[in-house]
Design an enzyme around this catalytic site. Structure first.
Site, PDB file in Angstrom:
ATOM      1  N   TYR A  94      -4.153  -4.460  10.549  1.00 56.33           N
ATOM      2  CA  TYR A  94      -4.434  -5.333   9.409  1.00 56.33           C
ATOM      3  C   TYR A  94      -5.934  -5.622   9.374  1.00 56.33           C
ATOM      4  CZ  TYR A  94      -2.653  -8.352   5.699  1.00 56.33           C
ATOM      5  OH  TYR A  94      -2.353  -8.897   4.476  1.00 56.33           O
ATOM      6  N   GLY A 129       0.568  -4.954   1.912  1.00 55.83           N
ATOM      7  CA  GLY A 129      -0.650  -5.231   1.135  1.00 55.83           C
ATOM      8  C   GLY A 129      -0.361  -5.885  -0.205  1.00 55.83           C
ATOM      9  N   HIS A 134       0.864  -1.192   0.000  1.00 57.35           N
ATOM     10  CA  HIS A 134       0.000   0.000   0.000  1.00 57.35           C
ATOM     11  C   HIS A 134       0.901   1.243   0.000  1.00 57.35           C
ATOM     12  CE1 HIS A 134      -3.466   2.415   0.956  1.00 57.35           C
ATOM     13  NE2 HIS A 134      -4.228   1.375   1.141  1.00 57.35           N
TER      14      HIS A 134
END
Ligand code: YXS
Length: 262
Positions: free
Chosen positions: A141, A111, A67
């Protein structure tokens, strides 16, 4: 001057769509890159396309840094909500009507591990590594990400990955059933191409039905509303915490975070 604009290069060869994600310098999964990938998948449907292969540019040392940390909300909002771009692309890959193979070289972070795990098969180069890093960043998470891990491997290994945030070598990931095959990097592309062409010669309709059957069965988890609410409130404790802010600050300041536990 190399193009720094996030892009997804699609090359179709004998019904196999090779999708190369590129977002220099570390292939962070920005909303813009994810939009490009979503668009590419929307244009890759059977029967013209039988298999999709997701890869980074050849020779990448970093498959994806996960991410884009700069796009994680800091204002007390859940950073990984249902409509977060990464969550959306994970669901899109899981529901895509053709098998999707992740061809992995380099290091996979955060991610991006979930992006790779959402694919139907994973072929990795032997020097590839996989690190799931919320504990390193103070990030909560999310439920689906945790469940997706539990679907493919055993609890102790899931806890090792999540608690240590260490890069795990491809060989160990395969030993725990997460990867389909691990090959020397010079064999990676041919191994993946051979796997894809075997699949592409099968019935696209059967692939589509079996993939959706498996997705529905894998998600058939009875969970009470109370259980869901409890998990969400635990996650709120994290994204409302000083540690979450410290994790993001430390990343920006390029230093190790000092977590105080609150
Ligand atoms: O200083 P500049 O401007 O050149 O930028 C640096 C890094 O800040 C940047 N960068 C990232 N930017 C946004 N999001 C990222 N995830 C990210 N990672 C790196 O890229 C420029 C080059 O980074 P640098 O100098 O560290 O490169 P390197 O080759 O020495 O190391 C590459 C990595 C990937 C090993 C290293 O950058 C790294 O460890 N990055 C963080 C990986 C990570 O922890 N990703 C998890 C992100 S959070 C996430 O995915 C989910 C929310 S969760 O936590 O739930 O899994």
């Amino acid at each position: 001057m190399t193009d720094t604009k996030p892009s997804v290069l699609v090359e179709v060869r004998r019904g196999i769509a090779w999708m190369t994600i590129s977002s220099p310098p570390v292939n962070a999964l920005t909303a813009a890159l994810i939009d490009e990938l979503s668009e590419a998948l929307n244009n890759a449907h059977p029967p013209a396309i039988r298999v999709v292969i997701l890869r980074a540019p050849a020779g990448s040392h970093v498959f994806s840094a996960g991410h884009d940390v700069n796009e994680l909300p800091r204002n007390g909002r859940d950073p990984l909500t249902y409509n977060d771009p990464l969550r959306k692309i994970v669901r899109q890959i899981e529901a895509h009507p053709t098998p999707v193979i992740a061809m992995v070289e380099g290091s996979v972070w955060g991610g991006a591990c979930e992006l790779v795990l959402s694919c139907d098969l994973i072929v990795a180069a032997s020097e590839a590594t996989f690190a799931i890093t919320p504990a390193r960043l103070g990030v909560p998470y999310n439920l689906s990400g945790t469940l997706n891990l539990l679907k493919v491997t055993e609890m102790h290994f899931v806890k090792e990955m999540l608690f240590t945030a260490r890069p795990i070598p491809a060989g160990r990931m395969a030993a725990y059933g997460v990867l389909n095959s691990v090959v020397p990097s010079e064999e990676l592309e041919q191994t993946t191409a051979d796997l894809a062409s075997d699949i592409a010669s099968g019935s696209p309709l059967v692939h589509q039905v079996m993939k959706e059957e498996l997705r529905v069965l894998a998600n058939a988890h009875p969970m009470t509303p109370e259980a869901h609410e409890r998990i969400q409130s635990l996650r709120r404790d994290v994204y409302d915490s000083d540690d979450y802010q410290e994790g993001l600050r430390a990343f920006a300041e390029k230093r190790r975070p000092v977590f105080g536990g609150s």
